[in-house]
Design an enzyme around this catalytic site. Structure first.
Site, short mmCIF file in Angstrom:
data_model
loop_
_atom_site.label_atom_id
_atom_site.label_comp_id
_atom_site.label_asym_id
_atom_site.label_seq_id
_atom_site.Cartn_x
_atom_site.Cartn_y
_atom_site.Cartn_z
N TRP A 1 0.81 -1.22 0.00
CA TRP A 1 0.00 0.00 0.00
C TRP A 1 0.85 1.27 0.00
O TRP A 1 0.59 2.20 0.76
CB TRP A 1 -0.96 0.00 1.20
CG TRP A 1 -2.01 -1.04 1.06
CD1 TRP A 1 -2.10 -2.21 1.74
CD2 TRP A 1 -3.13 -1.02 0.15
NE1 TRP A 1 -3.18 -2.94 1.31
CE2 TRP A 1 -3.83 -2.23 0.34
CE3 TRP A 1 -3.57 -0.11 -0.81
CZ2 TRP A 1 -4.97 -2.54 -0.40
CZ3 TRP A 1 -4.71 -0.42 -1.53
CH2 TRP A 1 -5.39 -1.62 -1.31
N GLU B 1 -4.09 6.18 6.73
CA GLU B 1 -3.49 7.06 7.75
C GLU B 1 -4.24 6.93 9.08
O GLU B 1 -4.48 7.91 9.78
CB GLU B 1 -3.38 8.49 7.23
CG GLU B 1 -2.53 8.54 5.98
CD GLU B 1 -2.03 9.90 5.59
OE1 GLU B 1 -1.89 10.75 6.48
OE2 GLU B 1 -1.76 10.09 4.40
#
Lengths: 260, 396
Positions: free
Chosen positions: B167, B378
């Site tokens: 990712w 995040e």
């Protein structure tokens, strides 16, 4: 050599411009933008000034609302900006405008080239460009699609002009005034560093007495503004069993309306 | 605005500089990004041309000082710009966010002068593209379990890095990466270190590109390290500082994701309002119906609440610059609420459009797909809630 260009703040082209009950032109709370044609002249002024190692100055004539266009120009990278304004200056009178513009160019000094965008999008006019050239007594080259050469040492300019159905290559002596077409360049977006500098810049205002000019008598008289008449649109759906029948009926109607 | 400490200024001021920046970014985003967003969403290609143009304006290093190639502006400028870009296309804003808050910010906070000159300048000025790599196939929110390793060689000149990272936003095109990997597994999260990686060097293999639901134009891939030799001078901070660096960088990153979520929500909301005004049903505009009005009212209220939480986080970050007090709580609250708002608003906006919203003829379905990631990356919404609650309860 100094290169001068002119700009103005105009209502956003997507804004709905109309005349209000008091007879004033309004565009609601829509933003003003740099006259879209000027984006090309501003870019060209930056590029050409850099090429000849000169300085590019942008001038707006009018009230404080034009500071926005001037700051945008500085953020793009113009070296200096000036606004010209005095009470009594009628910017809708192109002769007034050109008188002030020519005097401002002379005050800047050492100007070899003045670059205009093809027209002002708000008033839809361009005669102020030719009048400015005439007031300066300089060569006028309109509809320039490309500057092929700007020679500061020999004081000449070679351009490609757009003509109906063709183009023309011309060489002229400097100083000159040119108006440029869209497509002459790809205007840059203001950089953030440019924005930071521009937002802090104080724009000097030159009055007509600073320029040492008196205005001629107004050659035009503003009678008033009015909205365009509302156009009535009638929509009709043409019936028919087959596409061919519909097409035939459509052709008949178009002939009737003398469109074909 | 109510804030928690007396050191925080009470007001955010939108200066003339901010206004000019907002107008310039909006103009750019609407003219250059909106027309191509659908095409790049479809193809999943990286929009290099527009990213380079954004870099030319200064969008890739907004808070980086001018001497390091950035624009030298503040966090509010960053938020305003990122929101406008996200409004045009979330993928572009993801690429921008990683470059700014994860890559440049991390090195500006923890790098040496030499590292800032070498690694920040080309990325902030847009010449190179930066990435941030923390996640691994078997290690996401639980970073302490990462399996990749960096081992100092016998000569003490290089760390030899092996392992698989996943990712990585901009992974297929990144020139430089801030990499987090384990130098001492026995210490758990305190054994993680951060490295500055040249992605075009031998030993780094770009793996498969992730096929994604949304933000499809922001290329995401695996990065595989096979005996990658990283010079010791490319260690960011000290050995074992990695987790601390990753987390404090994420504080800034979360403000960015919140701004992105706000932009997506605003784009969907504006389309919904226009449609509710125009679309006729049962002889009137659908905006006349109370059930549509309820949706509009709820969407608008949540959008403004999200905006104010983001502004609150901006204030907290400004306080951090003055006092050093962390702004984790404010960043987490902004990210949590804004991302959930983006989901709510894109869903309701699509619903208002009915079948048209479900069609690829309109951007509503793209907004809906793009919004989904903001609740995940995040720090997931679950992690944000954990961070907020632990902070309030005083539990770690």
């Amino acid at each position: 050599m100094h290169i001068v260009t002119f700009t103005r703040s105009t209502p956003d082209t997507t804004a709905k411009v109309e005349v209000n009950g008091k007879g004033e032109v309004t565009w609601g709370d829509a933003a003003t933008v740099v006259n879209p044609w000027d984006e090309y002249s501003l870019e060209e002024a930056i590029v050409q000034a850099k090429n000849v190692g000169g300085k590019a100055t942008v001038i707006a004539i009018g009230t404080e609302m034009h500071n926005e266009a001037l700051k945008h120009s500085l953020a793009m990278g113009l070296d200096a900006a000036v606004r010209v304004w005095s009470d009594g200056l009628d910017v809708t009178d192109s002769l007034h405008w050109a008188t002030a513009a020519a005097a401002a160019v002379n005050k800047v000094g050492d100007v070899g080239l003045v670059i205009f965008g093809k027209e002002s999008v708000d008033t839809g006019t361009d005669q102020h460009i030719y009048q400015t050239a005439r007031k300066l007594g300089w060569t006028m080259l309109s509809y320039v699609a490309k500057i092929l050469e700007l020679d500061a040492a020999n004081k000449t300019i070679k351009v490609e002009k757009v003509l109906e159905g063709g183009k023309q290559v011309l060489t002229a002596k400097l100083p000159a005034v040119i108006s440029v077409m869209k497509g002459i360049n790809e205007p840059r977006y203001p950089s953030f560093i440019g924005i930071r500098k521009a937002s802090k810049a104080e724009i000097p205002v030159w009055s007509l007495s600073d320029l040492g000019v008196t205005l001629p008598a107004a050659s035009t008289q503003l009678v008033g503004y009015s909205n365009l008449p509302v156009q009535e649109v009638v929509t009709e759906i043409i019936d028919g069993a087959t596409p061919q029948e519909k097409a035939e009926k459509l052709v008949e109607k178009l002939l009737e309306a003398k469109v074909l | 605005m109510a804030v928690q400490t007396s050191h925080t200024p009470l007001m955010l001021t939108i200066t003339e500089e901010h206004e000019m920046l907002l107008n310039a970014v909006r103009d750019f985003a609407q003219k250059e990004i909106v027309p191509i967003a659908e095409k790049f969403d479809e193809s999943g290609d990286f929009p290099m041309d527009t990213i380079k143009k954004m870099a030319g304006m200064g969008l890739m290093g907004i808070e980086v000082p001018e001497e390091y190639g950035g624009a030298g502006m503040d966090v509010l400028a960053y938020v305003l710009a990122l929101t406008e870009i996200a409004k045009a296309d979330a993928s572009h804003s993801t690429i921008m966010s990683v470059n700014n808050s994860l890559y440049c910010n991390g090195i500006m906070l923890f790098g040496t002068e030499e590292q800032k000159q070498k690694w920040v300048k080309p990325v902030a000025s847009g010449e190179k593209i930066g990435a941030y790599s923390l996640t691994e196939p078997m290690s996401g929110s639980d970073a302490a379990t990462m399996a990749s390793r960096a081992v100092l060689n016998a000569a003490g000149t290089h760390y030899i890095i092996n392992g698989r990272k996943s990712w990585v936003t901009s992974g297929p095109v990144a020139d430089y990466i801030v990499l987090f990997t384990m130098t001492d597994p026995s210490k758990g999260s305190k054994g993680i270190s951060a490295f500055l990686i040249d992605a075009n060097q031998k030993g780094l293999i770009r793996g498969k590109k992730e096929p994604k639901l949304g933000i499809r134009a922001s290329a995401t891939s695996e990065i595989i390290f096979e005996d990658y030799e990283c010079p010791v001078e490319n260690l960011l901070g000290k050995e074992g500082d990695g987790f601390k660096i990753a987390m404090s960088v994420l504080d800034a990153g979360r403000i960015g994701i919140a701004a992105q979520a706000l932009g997506i929500a605003e784009a969907a909301y504006e389309k919904a309002v226009a449609y509710a005004r125009e679309r006729q049903a049962f002889g009137q505009a659908i905006g006349q119906f109370q059930m549509i009005q309820q949706k509009i009212a709820d969407m608008k209220t949540r959008i403004e609440a999200a905006r104010h939480l983001i502004y609150n986080a901006c204030l907290a970050k400004m306080r951090y610059k003055a006092t050093g007090a962390r702004y984790t709580l404010e960043a987490s609250m902004a990210k949590l609420f804004a991302s959930e708002t983006a989901m709510f608003v894109t869903d309701e906006a699509l619903q208002i459009h009915g079948g048209m919203g479900y069609s690829k003829e309109m951007p509503l379905e793209r907004y809906y797909r793009d919004a989904r990631i903001t609740r995940i990356y995040e720090g997931t919404s679950e992690i944000q809630r954990m961070v907020i609650a632990r902070n309030e309860l005083g539990m770690r």
